[in-house]
Design an enzyme around this catalytic site. Structure first.
Site, short mmCIF file in Angstrom:
data_model
loop_
_atom_site.label_atom_id
_atom_site.label_comp_id
_atom_site.label_asym_id
_atom_site.label_seq_id
_atom_site.Cartn_x
_atom_site.Cartn_y
_atom_site.Cartn_z
N ALA A 136 148.45 109.44 109.03
CA ALA A 136 149.34 109.10 110.22
C ALA A 136 148.57 107.85 110.85
O ALA A 136 149.22 106.86 111.29
CB ALA A 136 149.61 110.22 111.12
N GLN A 142 147.09 93.10 93.38
CA GLN A 142 146.01 92.98 94.46
C GLN A 142 144.66 92.78 93.99
O GLN A 142 144.42 93.24 93.04
CB GLN A 142 146.19 94.17 95.69
CG GLN A 142 145.76 95.42 94.72
CD GLN A 142 146.09 96.48 95.45
OE1 GLN A 142 147.13 96.67 96.16
NE2 GLN A 142 145.16 97.67 95.25
N SER A 146 149.58 81.05 92.57
CA SER A 146 148.75 81.94 93.62
C SER A 146 149.48 82.07 94.88
O SER A 146 149.66 80.99 95.36
CB SER A 146 147.41 81.29 93.57
OG SER A 146 146.76 81.67 95.04
N ARG A 154 149.44 120.16 114.68
CA ARG A 154 148.82 121.69 115.27
C ARG A 154 148.13 121.51 116.41
O ARG A 154 147.90 122.38 117.30
CB ARG A 154 148.13 122.38 114.23
CG ARG A 154 149.44 123.22 113.38
CD ARG A 154 148.69 124.04 112.44
NE ARG A 154 147.87 123.28 111.69
CZ ARG A 154 147.39 123.42 110.50
NH1 ARG A 154 147.68 124.40 109.79
NH2 ARG A 154 146.56 122.88 109.74
N ASP A 179 149.44 78.51 86.76
CA ASP A 179 148.89 79.47 87.96
C ASP A 179 149.79 79.57 89.06
O ASP A 179 149.99 78.51 89.64
CB ASP A 179 147.32 79.03 88.27
CG ASP A 179 146.64 80.12 89.09
OD1 ASP A 179 147.42 81.19 89.40
OD2 ASP A 179 145.61 80.23 89.47
N HIS A 211 151.34 105.90 90.55
CA HIS A 211 151.41 104.45 90.87
C HIS A 211 151.60 103.64 89.80
O HIS A 211 152.47 102.69 89.41
CB HIS A 211 150.25 103.85 91.40
CG HIS A 211 150.04 104.60 93.14
ND1 HIS A 211 150.90 105.27 93.62
CD2 HIS A 211 148.85 104.91 93.57
CE1 HIS A 211 150.59 105.69 94.62
NE2 HIS A 211 149.05 105.62 94.72
#
Ligand code: BG6
Length: 484
Positions: A18, A372, A400, A47, A398, A250
């Site tokens: 969180a 990434q 990028s 809690r 490329d 993933h």
């Protein structure tokens, strides 16, 4: 867009997830105007017995060190924190949830929800062991009661179970309380910019249409590397291992988007139907197409047993049994404590038949999508080396993102996905049958590892992983480009 109140409840508000992900994502949405103070209130529930201010102070540091580049940032942080109220209660008794409901209702009334709908979003930043009881409590105490419409939705994080059986049990328990349309199973890879780009790339570009199949593609690699170990998460990690932590979710989600057929439309159900078909076409994994590793020093963590058999590295070859992909290995590879941090997809094409340039040794055409860091896409291709001689060389086309889209801020995955939950778009969330099919693929292998029938090979932290993994890659057909 709908109007009316929006109550966002973060359960597990005092926890790590969180603090590090959920609240910063909410803050970024707030900053960009997606969460309007006239409608939104955020409730933290956990809690731990702390005050509103104590919770705000815990979160503050993670917001300030975010994209805090603009002068109005500190002011925005303070205003955002004022939207948060904290309620402490247990996860399995009604008392705390009744109180939560009262607070939400008070917010709805105070914001004149009678003129609009009341929307309630519950984000479970919690261990899955408490999902069933928390869902039951929400179902019993906290559902939207407005006569004017609105909704109640829940967001759950992986791990969804540990294998097919436990996942199905969890799905059934949650399914008794909520409709599938109310359940948002987050896989944060689906919120990454270049993962979201995959369908556009494949289906909006004429280039790829005729090439994307077994006639032209030799092998596909989907790779995840991290250059750090379990970093204090050993206790959690040891229960799961790299296959459950990264590959089954993933990397498999990425595989679906690379391999699926064109959906009939962009409607979430049409896309998810195609993903399920791919998953259902995956053949049983063969032991000889698996390499497991565990980095040296992994068991030094006090919360990890000395004799742990848990892999921190795995390479697994998946085979898709359909017309498009038969014979093309999909090599999924993930590891912790390796030599770099990177996630990428490498699509390697077959050799050119009748090669008159004798350029085969220089490497094959390869299309690389780097998820990434430093989002990019590049295509390795053979060109004539500039000069008087007729020599060939490997070069690249490329794209990028840093260069091409200077100044454009790429949103965090979590931020985008939370916005989707508010908008009611389930496209980037995992459907129940998809989850089931994903577990079907890996459960037999996982059980063999759990029983100790397959053992991880040791590897040095900061290395490429076990050497056997490179051998498997080569056996599967991957050709390393030399001098590249
Ligand atoms: C999480 C895993 O789902 O993904 C972590 O539990 C991992 O072990 C993380 O570190 C990686 O996410 P990202 O977005 O940094 O690649």
């Amino acid at each position: 867009p709908e109007t009316g109140t929006l109550s966002i409840v973060v359960l597990g508000a005092s926890g790590d997830l969180a603090k590090k992900k959920t609240f910063p994502a909410l803050f970024n949405l707030y900053r960009q105007g997606f969460l309007q103070p006239s409608e939104v209130h955020i409730f933290g529930y956990a809690r731990t017995k702390i005050s509103d201010d104590e919770l705000r102070n815990r979160i503050r540091g993670y917001l300030i060190h975010g994209k805090g580049d603009s002068p109005e940032h500190p002011e925005a942080v303070s205003k955002f924190l004022q939207l948060i109220k904290y309620i402490s209660g247990s996860y399995d008794t009604e008392e705390g949830f009744r109180l939560l409901d009262k607070e939400i209702y008070a917010h709805e009334v105070s914001r004149n929800s009678l003129e609009g709908t009341s929307r309630r979003l519950f984000y479970l930043a919690l261990p899955p062991s408490v999902y069933p009881s928390v869902c039951k409590m929400i179902g019993t105490c906290c559902m939207n009661k407005s006569d004017l419409g609105g909704w109640t939705r829940i967001v759950v994080e992986k791990p969804f179970g540990k294998d097919l059986e436990t996942a199905e049990k969890l799905s059934t328990q949650i399914g008794q309380l909520f409709e599938e349309q109310q359940i948002y199973r987050i896989d944060h890879y689906l919120g990454k910019e270049l993962v979201q780009n995959l369908l556009v790339l494949r289906f909006a570009n004429r280039f790829f249409l005729p090439l994307w199949n077994r006639d032209n593609i030799d092998n596909v690699q989907i790779v995840f590397r991290e250059d750090f170990g379990t970093d204090g998460r050993g206790g959690y990690f040891d229960q799961y291992g790299i296959i459950r932590d990264i590959i089954q979710n993933h990397l498999l989600q990425v595989l679906c988007l690379v391999a699926m057929e064109k959906p009939i439309s962009l409607k979430p159900e049409h896309i998810r139907d195609e993903k399920v078909k791919v998953l259902q076409s995956v053949l049983e994994i063969k032991d000889e197409e698996v390499v497991l590793g565990q980095y040296e020093g992994y068991t030094d963590d006090e919360t990890v047993p000395d004799n742990s058999n848990t892999p921190t590295f795995a390479t697994v070859v998946l085979r898709i049994h359909n017309e498009r992909w038969e014979g093309v290995p999909f090599i999924l590879k993930a590891g912790k404590a390796l030599n770099s941090r990177k996630a990428e997809i490498r699509v390697q094409f077959k050799d050119v038949p009748g090669d008159i340039f004798k350029c085969k040794k220089q490497g094959r055409n390869e299309f690389v999508i780097r998820l990434q860091p430093l989002e990019a896409m590049y295509m390795k291709l053979t060109v004539k080396q500039p000069g008087l001689e007729m020599h060939t060389v490997q070069s690249e086309l490329d794209l990028s993102y840093m260069q091409r889209y200077q100044g454009v801020v790429i949103p965090e995955a979590c931020e985008r996905l939370i916005l989707d939950t508010i908008r009611g778009d389930q496209q980037h969330f995992v459907r129940r049958d998809e989850l089931k099919a994903a577990w079907e693929i890996f459960t037999p292998l996982l059980h063999r590892i759990d029983r100790g029938e397959l053992k991880p090979s040791p590897y040095k932290p900061g290395s490429r992983g076990p050497v056997e993994a490179d051998e498997l890659l080569e056996k599967a057909g991957y050709v390393q480009t030399h001098g590249y």
